[in-house]
Design an enzyme around this catalytic site. Structure first.
Site, PDB file in Angstrom:
ATOM      1  CE1 TYR A  92      -1.315  11.818  -7.443  1.00  0.00           C
ATOM      2  CE2 TYR A  92      -1.059   9.562  -6.881  1.00  0.00           C
ATOM      3  CZ  TYR A  92      -1.691  10.699  -6.875  1.00  0.00           C
ATOM      4  OH  TYR A  92      -2.919  10.745  -6.426  1.00  0.00           O
ATOM      5  CG  ASP A  93       6.552   7.394 -10.779  1.00  0.00           C
ATOM      6  OD1 ASP A  93       6.944   7.581  -9.595  1.00  0.00           O
ATOM      7  OD2 ASP A  93       6.973   6.249 -11.473  1.00  0.00           O
ATOM      8  CG  ASP A 125      -1.973   0.935   0.948  1.00  0.00           C
ATOM      9  OD1 ASP A 125      -2.805   0.642  -0.014  1.00  0.00           O
ATOM     10  OD2 ASP A 125      -2.136   2.042   1.611  1.00  0.00           O
ATOM     11  CE  LYS A 159       9.087   4.381  -8.980  1.00  0.00           C
ATOM     12  NZ  LYS A 159       7.584   4.159  -9.386  1.00  0.00           N
TER      13      LYS A 159
HETATM   14  P1  IMP Z   1      -2.635   1.557  -3.589  1.00  0.00           P
HETATM   15  O1  IMP Z   1      -1.540   1.367  -2.823  1.00  0.00           O
HETATM   16  O2  IMP Z   1      -2.979   0.497  -4.578  1.00  0.00           O
HETATM   17  O3  IMP Z   1      -3.603   1.985  -2.552  1.00  0.00           O
HETATM   18  O4  IMP Z   1      -2.342   2.892  -4.533  1.00  0.00           O
HETATM   19  C1  IMP Z   1      -1.201   3.711  -4.476  1.00  0.00           C
HETATM   20  C2  IMP Z   1      -1.388   4.888  -5.512  1.00  0.00           C
HETATM   21  O5  IMP Z   1      -0.363   5.604  -5.123  1.00  0.00           O
HETATM   22  C3  IMP Z   1      -0.861   4.425  -6.915  1.00  0.00           C
HETATM   23  O6  IMP Z   1      -2.379   4.029  -7.676  1.00  0.00           O
HETATM   24  C4  IMP Z   1      -0.376   5.551  -7.511  1.00  0.00           C
HETATM   25  O7  IMP Z   1      -1.095   6.413  -7.971  1.00  0.00           O
HETATM   26  C5  IMP Z   1       0.335   6.176  -6.305  1.00  0.00           C
HETATM   27  N1  IMP Z   1       1.800   5.602  -6.035  1.00  0.00           N
HETATM   28  C6  IMP Z   1       2.216   4.549  -5.360  1.00  0.00           C
HETATM   29  N2  IMP Z   1       3.560   4.288  -5.511  1.00  0.00           N
HETATM   30  C7  IMP Z   1       3.932   5.167  -6.512  1.00  0.00           C
HETATM   31  C8  IMP Z   1       5.195   5.373  -7.488  1.00  0.00           C
HETATM   32  O8  IMP Z   1       6.192   4.661  -7.059  1.00  0.00           O
HETATM   33  N3  IMP Z   1       5.193   6.171  -8.062  1.00  0.00           N
HETATM   34  C9  IMP Z   1       4.060   6.758  -8.594  1.00  0.00           C
HETATM   35  N4  IMP Z   1       3.093   6.969  -7.850  1.00  0.00           N
HETATM   36  C10 IMP Z   1       3.126   6.016  -7.019  1.00  0.00           C
END
Ligand code: IMP
Length: 194
Positions: A149-150, A69, A170
């Site tokens: 959000y990268d 998460d 990364k």
């Molecule tokens: P979840 O953990 O599935 O609830 O979603 C996390 C959300 O955070 C993702 O859909 C992305 O929008 C964002 N996110 C998490 N990790 C990254 C990353 O490494 N790069 C860019 N966005 C991220």
């Protein structure tokens, strides 16, 4: 000894980061199918939501399950979108809304968080970690690598967004990269000691 772990995510960006990280490992990660996995994220913390997802995946597959998460926290926005990062992004507002909200703001500090939770087939937590990646929100959306959000996150010490960064770089320095390194140490430890 653990030979296969179900990955409790349907996010393709996350799945490919895990697959690349473990390509030389004996342990295989198998992503759960979106047809059978839809976990409401009702906890108030990253670790809490990761635990819910891992337990649901273990219950469905009767296998060890790992959940990630993660999300972006922006200081000037009271740490938002935080645990709501996925929903905020999916609404198509993610990147532009953050840039607009920070227009004229001198505080562009932000950080990514990655919580990983590993459970056994009975759903008991056997390992967990939470890792952070500090940086700044860019002025513009830049780059088409990575996901989420990268394209608006400039890691501390760099002068480009993660969207402009090679995935291998990364994966060495990111919140998820650090969490995965901890996981590798744990898996090596239990597979050697079992
Ligand atoms: P979840 O953990 O599935 O609830 O979603 C996390 C959300 O955070 C993702 O859909 C992305 O929008 C964002 N996110 C998490 N990790 C990254 C990353 O490494 N790069 C860019 N966005 C991220």
């Amino acid at each position: 000894m653990i030979s296969e772990i179900t990955l409790a995510t349907t996010n393709k960006g996350k799945v490919s980061e895990f697959e690349r990280a473990f390509e030389n490992f004996k342990i295989k990660f198998k992503a759960i199918s979106a047809d059978i996995f839809n976990c409401p994220e009702t906890a108030s913390t990253f670790l809490g939501n990761a635990m819910l997802k891992a337990q649901m995946a273990a219950n469905i597959t009767q296998n060890y399950a790992l959940a990630d998460d993660s999300g972006l926290c922006v200081k000037a926005l009271g740490e938002e979108p935080g645990i709501y990062s996925a929903r905020y992004f999916e609404k198509g507002q993610g990147l532009q809304k953050i840039l607009s909200s920070l227009q004229g703001s001198s505080n562009r500090q932000a950080y990514f968080i990655c919580a990983l939770v590993l459970v056994n087939p009975q759903g008991q937590v056997i390992w967990q970690t939470e890792q952070k990646w500090n940086g700044l929100i860019s002025q513009q959306i830049k780059g088409d690598k990575g996901f989420g959000y990268d394209p608006i996150f400039i890691p501390e010490g760099l002068n480009c967004t993660v969207g402009e960064l090679e995935p291998a770089i990364k994966e060495e320095i990111s919140h998820r990269g650090k969490a995965i390194n901890e996981l590798k140490s744990f898996l090596q430890f239990i597979n050697v000691s079992s």
